[in-house]
Design a protein around this motif. Structure first.
Motif, PDB file in Angstrom:
ATOM      1  N   ASN A 192       0.782  -1.398   0.031  1.00  0.00           N
ATOM      2  CA  ASN A 192       0.057  -0.140  -0.091  1.00  0.00           C
ATOM      3  C   ASN A 192       0.890   1.314  -0.140  1.00  0.00           C
ATOM      4  O   ASN A 192       0.288   2.392  -0.349  1.00  0.00           O
ATOM      5  CB  ASN A 192      -0.920   0.028   1.331  1.00  0.00           C
ATOM      6  N   GLY A 240      -1.069  -2.722   5.036  1.00  0.00           N
ATOM      7  CA  GLY A 240      -2.517  -2.094   4.985  1.00  0.00           C
ATOM      8  C   GLY A 240      -2.768  -1.678   6.478  1.00  0.00           C
ATOM      9  O   GLY A 240      -3.760  -0.696   6.745  1.00  0.00           O
ATOM     10  N   ASP A 241      -2.027  -1.976   7.266  1.00  0.00           N
ATOM     11  CA  ASP A 241      -2.235  -1.515   8.842  1.00  0.00           C
ATOM     12  C   ASP A 241      -1.691  -0.047   8.798  1.00  0.00           C
ATOM     13  O   ASP A 241      -2.133   0.750   9.890  1.00  0.00           O
ATOM     14  CB  ASP A 241      -1.509  -2.426   9.866  1.00  0.00           C
ATOM     15  N   ILE A 242      -1.019   0.544   7.891  1.00  0.00           N
ATOM     16  CA  ILE A 242      -0.230   1.967   8.273  1.00  0.00           C
ATOM     17  C   ILE A 242      -1.114   2.828   7.487  1.00  0.00           C
ATOM     18  O   ILE A 242      -0.737   4.126   7.672  1.00  0.00           O
ATOM     19  CB  ILE A 242       1.051   1.911   8.422  1.00  0.00           C
ATOM     20  N   VAL A 243      -1.971   2.523   6.413  1.00  0.00           N
ATOM     21  CA  VAL A 243      -2.710   3.614   5.810  1.00  0.00           C
ATOM     22  C   VAL A 243      -4.181   3.603   6.040  1.00  0.00           C
ATOM     23  O   VAL A 243      -4.485   2.775   6.485  1.00  0.00           O
ATOM     24  CB  VAL A 243      -2.208   3.434   4.007  1.00  0.00           C
ATOM     25  N   ARG A 283      -6.477   2.215   1.232  1.00  0.00           N
ATOM     26  CA  ARG A 283      -6.452   0.863   0.892  1.00  0.00           C
ATOM     27  C   ARG A 283      -7.575   0.324  -0.301  1.00  0.00           C
ATOM     28  O   ARG A 283      -7.276  -0.470  -1.024  1.00  0.00           O
ATOM     29  CB  ARG A 283      -7.000   0.113   2.328  1.00  0.00           C
ATOM     30  N   ILE A 294      -7.696 -10.981  -4.900  1.00  0.00           N
ATOM     31  CA  ILE A 294      -7.046 -10.124  -4.090  1.00  0.00           C
ATOM     32  C   ILE A 294      -7.128 -10.177  -2.688  1.00  0.00           C
ATOM     33  O   ILE A 294      -8.184 -10.366  -2.249  1.00  0.00           O
ATOM     34  CB  ILE A 294      -7.401  -8.705  -4.446  1.00  0.00           C
ATOM     35  N   LEU A 295      -5.813 -10.467  -2.056  1.00  0.00           N
ATOM     36  CA  LEU A 295      -5.822 -10.638  -0.358  1.00  0.00           C
ATOM     37  C   LEU A 295      -5.253  -9.702   0.208  1.00  0.00           C
ATOM     38  O   LEU A 295      -4.245  -9.065  -0.217  1.00  0.00           O
ATOM     39  CB  LEU A 295      -5.293 -12.023  -0.169  1.00  0.00           C
ATOM     40  N   HIS A 296      -5.382  -9.209   1.345  1.00  0.00           N
ATOM     41  CA  HIS A 296      -4.710  -8.428   2.219  1.00  0.00           C
ATOM     42  C   HIS A 296      -3.945  -9.082   3.098  1.00  0.00           C
ATOM     43  O   HIS A 296      -4.687  -9.858   4.122  1.00  0.00           O
ATOM     44  CB  HIS A 296      -5.793  -7.265   2.967  1.00  0.00           C
ATOM     45  N   GLN A 345      -2.050 -11.482   9.849  1.00  0.00           N
ATOM     46  CA  GLN A 345      -3.404 -11.275   9.726  1.00  0.00           C
ATOM     47  C   GLN A 345      -3.475 -11.572   8.140  1.00  0.00           C
ATOM     48  O   GLN A 345      -2.999 -10.976   7.285  1.00  0.00           O
ATOM     49  CB  GLN A 345      -4.075 -10.212  10.081  1.00  0.00           C
ATOM     50  N   TYR A 377      -3.086 -17.105   6.889  1.00  0.00           N
ATOM     51  CA  TYR A 377      -3.812 -18.358   7.013  1.00  0.00           C
ATOM     52  C   TYR A 377      -4.774 -18.537   5.643  1.00  0.00           C
ATOM     53  O   TYR A 377      -4.758 -19.422   5.162  1.00  0.00           O
ATOM     54  CB  TYR A 377      -4.766 -18.333   8.442  1.00  0.00           C
ATOM     55  N   GLU A 378      -5.461 -17.253   5.470  1.00  0.00           N
ATOM     56  CA  GLU A 378      -6.387 -17.361   4.419  1.00  0.00           C
ATOM     57  C   GLU A 378      -5.694 -17.654   2.986  1.00  0.00           C
ATOM     58  O   GLU A 378      -5.943 -18.334   2.356  1.00  0.00           O
ATOM     59  CB  GLU A 378      -7.006 -15.964   4.193  1.00  0.00           C
ATOM     60  N   THR A 405      -4.542 -21.293   2.209  1.00  0.00           N
ATOM     61  CA  THR A 405      -5.468 -21.996   1.942  1.00  0.00           C
ATOM     62  C   THR A 405      -5.510 -22.315   0.283  1.00  0.00           C
ATOM     63  O   THR A 405      -6.140 -22.970  -0.469  1.00  0.00           O
ATOM     64  CB  THR A 405      -6.828 -22.033   2.263  1.00  0.00           C
ATOM     65  N   LEU A 406      -4.961 -21.047  -0.216  1.00  0.00           N
ATOM     66  CA  LEU A 406      -4.996 -21.044  -1.514  1.00  0.00           C
ATOM     67  C   LEU A 406      -3.675 -21.385  -2.394  1.00  0.00           C
ATOM     68  O   LEU A 406      -3.557 -21.408  -3.598  1.00  0.00           O
ATOM     69  CB  LEU A 406      -5.310 -19.529  -2.135  1.00  0.00           C
TER      70      LEU A 406
END
Lengths: 335, 232
Positions: free
Chosen positions: B114, B139-142, B147, B163-165, B172, B175-176, B179-180
């Protein structure tokens, strides 16, 4: 649409029918000027092998991606707003594999639920489960229902329909724009109609939350901490499409936190708030206590706690009054 | 064995994302290894070793990093198959925005952050546009607005990608992502005979061959001149 039928399409017709497709050409650095009478095949045919290599242009990929883009945008523009009225968490297990004992937890639109627990206790995983609309397929085996039903897969993968928007303490604006340009950019990407009015409303609401006023021409990088938080909250409340707002603490300076939460609720959001600030935590209707990776308890805010909240708020006001006296160069005396 | 190619601009968070994602894969009992490709220097291999992840490191040095990657990946795959890994992750930096180390039929992930600015998706070529999965980091800093704008720009240039964050610090989203990355039904033994998704940038001029002197008469081979007359 397959590649062949895509290729025969006339650019002018395509853009008339799908005006949004121009952003696909723009963001892929494909000039449209003077080319509108061509078919897509003729358009890409203009680039010989050298030019294709030069621009890293993959024509087949563009047919596929443009087709996909049109499909997604049509779905986005055409579909009725899916209102998320409730989110339900069905219990899974904690880190030791022990079952969570809360039956089921339903959070409704217009409600504030706080999340408390030590660092590393599993708050992020709970939020992760909600964002990923877990179906027993995450480490906690929790399941998430939306409006009481097994949710649509789009909540997982679509960039346009994201379930959760986040506001957190250490977020910053990194773009070099004025407040107006910044909000306009966001509105553009959300394809909002009557943009001017929406932007005006956001700036107005942000100013109501922040103590010190700022103008649409203020550069976002020169906003104070309180003004930034106010703008982030107003922008997220009004422009973000995500029905759930996750807040990770709101620092108690330069912003009316109660009013900020009210704004989110008035925009029909569900608010989840991770906080250890007693004033924020008690503003919630309920709070989830996390321990060892699992939901340990769900506590409803009691009457007594609400009374304590008013005392805390009173103390808070005193502290803030001292702070602004200091700031104004006054001598601190008894309030 | 499954193979995944992960690439992205320098410092976008590739290694942090891979480390967190392998954590999640480990918990599922999957054996994952990494091949790290870089240009002049990397000590990321030590980070992988420290996490108990088998790792091979390749530095391209004076060669084009992507040309080096594609000339070595088959040997790396062989290593992976012999060692019996379930998943092999190749990590490489897209250094010139034109590169793309992706192979047809092999899952391709692009990591961008980001903080790189909202025009970045426009500037990156096939590495972003032909990826199957795009991971957006930091993404945690903007702000939420930035985002959303950034993700929507990525979606415009690559509508086909998931698209994954992912947060490389807290994990964070990792894990998601995990799975891909692994699919039991998708085993492969070799890359021989497969093709790149997109040809790599070509360059063969006197400077490729070690010329150091400056001036027109030393410029030979594939040389291109800037347009000094035009308005650009």
């Amino acid at each position: 649409m397959n590649a062949q039928t895509m290729g025969r399409k006339n650019l002018k017709d395509l853009l008339e029918r799908y005006p949004f497709a121009s952003s696909y050409f723009k963001d892929n650095n494909l000039p449209l000027e003077g080319n509108r009478d061509l078919t897509l095949e003729e358009y890409f045919g203009q680039f010989d092998e050298e030019a294709r290599e030069e621009r890293a242009l993959d024509v087949d990929l563009h047919y596929r991606q443009l087709g996909e883009f049109i499909k997604q945008m049509n779905a986005f523009l055409g579909h009725e707003e899916d209102r998320v009225q409730t989110v339900t968490i069905l219990p899974g297990t904690d880190k030791s594999g022990k079952g969570e004992e809360f039956g089921e937890l339903t959070i409704a639109q217009g409600e504030i639920v706080c999340i408390v627990g030590p660092t590393g206790s599993g708050k992020s995983r709970l939020l992760g489960d909600i964002e990923w609309v877990a179906q027993g397929d995450t480490p906690t085996s929790r399941r998430i229902l939306i409006n009481g039903e097994k949710p649509d897969r789009k909540w997982r993968f679509s960039t346009k329909d994201k379930l959760v928007a986040q506001i957190s303490q250490n977020m910053n604006f990194v773009m070099d724009l004025t407040v107006y340009e910044f909000v306009e950019l966001h509105a553009e990407s959300r394809m909002v109609e009557n943009r001017g009015e929406t932007i005006g409303r956001i700036i107005e609401s942000a100013n109501a939350l922040a103590g010190e006023r700022f103008t649409p021409e203020t550069p976002i990088t020169s906003l104070s901490g309180g003004q930034s938080r106010a703008l982030m909250i107003a922008d997220t409340a009004i422009l973000s499409k995500s029905p759930i707002i996750l807040i990770d603490e709101i620092e108690n300076a330069g912003i009316d936190r109660k009013q900020a939460l009210d704004l989110l609720l008035s925009e029909e959001k569900l608010v989840l708030m991770a906080t250890h600030d007693p004033i924020l935590a008690l503003m919630g209707d309920r709070r989830i206590v996390i321990k060892n990776g699992g939901i340990h308890r769900v506590i409803e805010t009691t009457e007594e706690e609400r009374e304590i909240l008013s005392t805390l708020e009173e103390m808070d006001r005193k502290l803030l009054a001292y702070r602004s006296k200091l700031r104004n160069g006054e001598i601190i005396g008894k309030l | 064995m499954n193979l995944v190619t992960i690439s992205g601009p320098p410092s976008s968070g590739k290694t942090a994302v891979i480390l967190k994602t392998i954590d999640a894969l480990k918990k599922r009992g999957l054996k994952t290894a990494v091949a790290k490709f870089d240009c002049l220097y990397t000590d990321d291999d030590r980070l992988y070793e420290k996490a108990g992840i088998p790792v091979k490191k390749g530095l391209s040095g004076a060669l084009c990093p992507d040309h080096y990657f594609i000339s070595n990946i088959e040997e790396v795959v062989k290593w992976g198959v012999e060692e019996g890994f379930d998943l092999l992750v190749s990590e490489s930096a897209g250094l010139c925005n034109r590169c793309s180390p992706y192979v047809k039929g092999i899952r391709a992930v692009c990591v961008i952050d980001n903080l790189s600015g909202i025009n970045t998706p426009k500037k990156i070529g096939p590495m972003l546009k032909s990826a199957d999965i795009v991971v957006i980091t930091k993404g945690d800093i903007v702000s939420q607005a930035e985002r959303e704008v950034f993700a929507s720009r990525v979606n415009t240039v690559n509508p086909g990608a998931v698209i994954l964050h992912v947060n490389g610090l807290t994990g964070q989203g990792s894990y998601e992502l995990s799975t891909l990355l692994f699919d039991e039904s998708e085993g492969m033994e070799t890359l021989v005979g497969r093709e790149l998704r997109f040809p790599m940038p070509s360059a063969l001029c006197s400077y490729c061959l070690g010329e150091t002197r400056i001036g027109e008469k030393y410029q030979m081979g594939n040389v291109r001149k800037m347009d000094m007359e035009g308005k650009n």
